[in-house]
Design an enzyme around this catalytic site. Structure first.
Site, PDB file in Angstrom:
ATOM      1  N   HIS A  77       0.891  -1.217  -0.108  1.00 28.89           N
ATOM      2  CA  HIS A  77      -0.009   0.083  -0.083  1.00 28.89           C
ATOM      3  C   HIS A  77       0.785   1.309   0.038  1.00 28.89           C
ATOM      4  O   HIS A  77       0.636   2.183  -0.656  1.00 28.89           O
ATOM      5  CB  HIS A  77      -1.008   0.140   1.329  1.00 28.89           C
ATOM      6  CG  HIS A  77      -1.722   1.318   1.322  1.00 28.89           C
ATOM      7  ND1 HIS A  77      -2.930   1.461   1.092  1.00 28.89           N
ATOM      8  CD2 HIS A  77      -1.492   2.499   2.173  1.00 28.89           C
ATOM      9  CE1 HIS A  77      -3.398   2.601   1.129  1.00 28.89           C
ATOM     10  NE2 HIS A  77      -2.731   3.207   1.746  1.00 28.89           N
ATOM     11  N   GLU A  78       1.800   1.400   1.064  1.00 30.53           N
ATOM     12  CA  GLU A  78       2.773   2.559   1.129  1.00 30.53           C
ATOM     13  C   GLU A  78       3.548   2.797  -0.057  1.00 30.53           C
ATOM     14  O   GLU A  78       3.821   3.762  -0.693  1.00 30.53           O
ATOM     15  CB  GLU A  78       3.380   2.291   2.333  1.00 30.53           C
ATOM     16  CG  GLU A  78       2.695   2.785   3.583  1.00 30.53           C
ATOM     17  CD  GLU A  78       1.636   3.740   3.498  1.00 30.53           C
ATOM     18  OE1 GLU A  78       1.878   4.915   3.178  1.00 30.53           O
ATOM     19  OE2 GLU A  78       0.597   3.828   4.279  1.00 30.53           O
ATOM     20  N   HIS A 124       1.842   4.596  -2.975  1.00 30.06           N
ATOM     21  CA  HIS A 124       2.072   6.039  -2.747  1.00 30.06           C
ATOM     22  C   HIS A 124       3.311   6.595  -3.186  1.00 30.06           C
ATOM     23  O   HIS A 124       3.335   7.525  -3.865  1.00 30.06           O
ATOM     24  CB  HIS A 124       1.895   6.606  -1.050  1.00 30.06           C
ATOM     25  CG  HIS A 124       0.425   6.505  -0.496  1.00 30.06           C
ATOM     26  ND1 HIS A 124      -0.561   7.212  -0.960  1.00 30.06           N
ATOM     27  CD2 HIS A 124       0.043   5.925   0.656  1.00 30.06           C
ATOM     28  CE1 HIS A 124      -1.505   6.931  -0.321  1.00 30.06           C
ATOM     29  NE2 HIS A 124      -1.192   6.269   0.639  1.00 30.06           N
ATOM     30  N   HIS A 182       3.154   6.580  -6.758  1.00 30.14           N
ATOM     31  CA  HIS A 182       2.364   7.911  -7.067  1.00 30.14           C
ATOM     32  C   HIS A 182       3.311   9.323  -7.146  1.00 30.14           C
ATOM     33  O   HIS A 182       3.247   9.909  -8.403  1.00 30.14           O
ATOM     34  CB  HIS A 182       1.172   8.144  -6.232  1.00 30.14           C
ATOM     35  CG  HIS A 182       0.118   9.075  -6.701  1.00 30.14           C
ATOM     36  ND1 HIS A 182      -1.196   9.223  -5.992  1.00 30.14           N
ATOM     37  CD2 HIS A 182      -0.117   9.818  -7.821  1.00 30.14           C
ATOM     38  CE1 HIS A 182      -1.625  10.052  -6.877  1.00 30.14           C
ATOM     39  NE2 HIS A 182      -1.234  10.638  -7.846  1.00 30.14           N
TER      40      HIS A 182
END
Length: 682
Positions: free
Chosen positions: A470-471, A474, A477
């Protein structure tokens, strides 16, 4: 007399590759000087723009504004990018001192009526605006909207009060963070008999012993706390009394009547936010916070949350019945995770603890997380031992694009420590943008994995592995976005959109060609058996009642705190009573399933800028679940699919309307049914 004072490395652009902050040279005392000079320079630059006698144009107003504040930006990114990871007493003191100063400085820019008038003039010149490219037009629109929402259109008397409120709230937020960290460290659970740790892995026991030694408790074991209410060890510990102690410690943070009690801060923050909202022309802080978001209003948010809450409550009751049948006695909150894993093992033949030996951290990183990024986007990663982070645990990786060209840097800070705040997160240290000649991003991930003793492997739990993916979503992104203006760099998007790409990246954790690469037994070299994977996939809906319920309880609690008017906020004097009433109202006042964060340690809403926007995770999950369905319908993890997703979503940053970008990617709006199916709420 010779001056031996070393030069402040922040005062000039970093000479290091990719403009990585020169952490080896940085000292705490460098930050105040750089902040002071940075704010002074930025004020002078903004003053020059505001008083420019020339007719306002895009170049002399918007571009000039984007170019301003270079020193302040460089200093802020370096300091706040690391302040949660290395929250020493000195760093906390700087943060407390400068949070209100920086808030006041931000208001100097956001509330300047001359600057506001110039931006509005550019916006209102329809012919000149039409001649700009799409990203430039969006820059004008975003600056005008953000200044309007911030209060730039208020009268001077109201602006004086607004500045006071912003400074006070910045100070209170840093106090909340500091007190929560202190209470979290103080409440760590000390164990004197290793037999009480039955159920934990050798690595977890080693980490607890190491944590105890670092605190002067040789021969004992210390379980450090995590940010959410539910501690990962609650699923494994067989000792029911220790589970109770650990759960009680997790739930007590900020609520013990000691010097680190946060209840008074919660009430102050809520009251000041309500007052600020009224000053800005909104009935509540939730209305003000959501005015500039993809949701637009609290009513739309509650429409989704209220739709999910009853189904989650029903699923919780169904799960409870199965837990108690398995346990043979009524379960309590500290029992839930333990017996949930036993039911998973009984009904689905899946024991998540059985998977730990297959989730060795380095394999997860190299052969899982990095491999998925290569398969999807063509990115590769090589470690740079010559570059250093802010702590010895920090690792630095150079990122290469599909053609081998340098693309940026990725920093990883995996392990927990007393000076690191709870949770997991991503920060940017350098923003990619072409305007300022910064072609590469520098991003970092923080997790809070217990560090095992020397020679012991770092084995991740199933949830820690998912959090890692998940991290890293980021981080991708931040790395992949390619923009002209720093205002749109990386994850600078709406709060209720920013979680979407990171949640999509969780998909690859169990994708066959990724899982088969990294899920290898750290001792035997055996790959995770396919039949176990199949059972895990079949069992994915198990526990979604609890998971959805604890999340919704926190999201609705966040909304409740920020749905109060000034008068209502003044009448709230009991934090626990307000919380209980708010949860009762939405049917989630279940003592067996406490909110993921209770008010007194709800850092997301009282210090992490998710105030009135904690709903963002499930709001983004509507897009995420729909995107996962698209990937499955279109052949899965392929470069063609990755390039499309990169072009329309993660490569855009904030340079386009996110929902329009999503429609271009998907060909339609997101369908909520995919979320309902995933969480067993359909």
């Amino acid at each position: 007399m010779r001056d031996d004072t070393p030069a402040n490395p922040l005062l000039e652009p970093s000479p290091l590759p990719f403009s990585l902050p020169p952490f080896a040279l940085l000292r705490d005392e460098h930050y105040p000087e750089a902040f002071d000079l940075g704010m002074a320079q930025h004020r002078a630059e903004v003053e020059a723009i505001a008083t420019d006698p020339e007719t306002p144009t895009f170049e002399n107003t918007l571009v000039a504004l984007e170019r301003s504040g270079a020193l302040l930006s460089r200093t802020s990114l370096a300091f706040f990018g690391t302040s949660s990871s290395l929250a020493t007493a000195a760093v906390q003191a700087i943060e407390q001192d400068y949070a209100p100063k920086l808030a006041a400085h931000g208001d100097v820019v956001r509330l300047d009526p001359r600057l506001y008038a110039r931006i509005k003039a550019v916006h209102d010149d329809e012919d000149a605006l039409a001649a700009l490219d799409a990203e430039s037009r969006r820059l004008v629109e975003r600056h005008l909207t953000e200044m309007t929402v911030a209060g730039a259109g208020l009268g001077e008397d109201d602006k004086v009060r607004l500045r006071e409120l912003n400074e006070q709230l910045a100070t209170l937020g840093t106090h909340f963070e500091k007190q929560l960290l202190a209470d979290t460290n103080d409440l760590a659970v000390l164990v004197d008999d290793v037999s009480e740790l039955d159920g934990l892995t050798a690595g977890e026991i080693s980490a607890a012993a190491q944590a105890a030694r670092e605190q002067g408790h040789d021969g004992s074991w210390l379980i450090t706390l995590v940010l959410p209410t539910g501690h990962p060890h609650l699923a494994s510990l067989t000792n029911r009394d220790l589970r109770r102690r650990l759960h009680d410690a997790q739930s007590a943070r900020g609520n013990r009547g000691n010097a680190d009690d946060t209840k008074a801060l919660v009430l102050q923050i809520v009251r000041l936010r309500a007052e600020r909202a009224r000053l800005l022309g909104y009935p509540t802080h939730a209305a003000a916070a959501l005015a500039d978001s993809t949701a637009r209003s609290p009513e739309r948010v509650l429409g989704l949350l209220d739709r999910l809450a009853p189904a989650a409550a029903r699923n919780i009751e169904a799960e409870r019945a199965l837990l108690e049948a398995e346990a043979g006695h009524p379960v309590e909150a500290h029992d839930w995770a333990f017996w949930s894993e036993r039911v998973r093992a009984t009904r689905y033949a899946v024991d998540l603890a059985e998977m730990r030996p297959y989730f060795e951290a380095e394999r997860v990183l190299q052969d899982g997380i990095f491999r998925a990024a290569e398969l999807l986007y063509g990115l590769t990663f090589s470690e740079r031992d010559d570059l250093v982070g802010y702590h010895p645990d920090v690792r630095v990786f150079e990122v290469h694009d599909t053609d081998g060209t340098a693309f940026g840097l990725y920093l990883l800070d995996l392990y927990t420590r007393d000076t690191k705040k709870g949770g997991a997160w991503m920060n940017s240290l350098v923003h990619e943008n072409s305007l300022l000649g910064q072609p590469h991003a520098v991003v970092m991930n923080n997790l809070n994995v217990p560090k095992p003793g020397p020679g012991e492997p770092t084995l991740l739990t199933y949830d820690e592995t998912r959090t890692f993916f998940h991290e890293f979503g980021h981080a991708l992104h931040g790395l992949l976005a390619r923009v002209t203006y720093p205002h749109f760099a990386g994850t600078r998007v709406f709060r209720d959109f920013v979680e979407y790409p990171s949640q999509v990246n969780e998909m690859w954790m169990l994708w066959p060609e990724v899982l088969s690469s990294y899920a290898v037994h750290h001792e035997t070299g055996e790959r995770l058996p396919q039949e176990l994977v199949d059972r895990l996939v079949a069992a994915q809906a198990w526990g979604e009642g609890f998971a959805t319920g604890e999340y919704l309880a926190a999201a609705l609690l966040d909304q409740a705190w920020h749905a109060v008017s000034v008068e209502e906020a003044a009448g709230v004097t009991d934090v626990e009573a307000f919380e209980a009433a708010a949860l009762e109202k939405v049917g989630l006042a279940n003592p067996l399933v406490p909110p993921r964060y209770r008010s007194t340690y709800f850092a997301h809403t009282f210090s992490y800028a998710y105030d009135a926007q904690y709903y963002a995770y499930i709001w983004s999950e509507v897009l995420d679940a729909d995107t996962v369905a698209w990937f499955r319908e279109n052949g899965g993890l392929t470069r063609e699919n990755g390039d499309r997703y990169r072009r329309h979503v993660v490569g855009v940053g904030g340079a386009a309307d996110p929902l329009e970008s999503y429609r271009e990617f998907r060909g339609a709006d997101a369908d909520v049914r995919h979320l309902l199916e995933r969480r067993g709420l359909d």
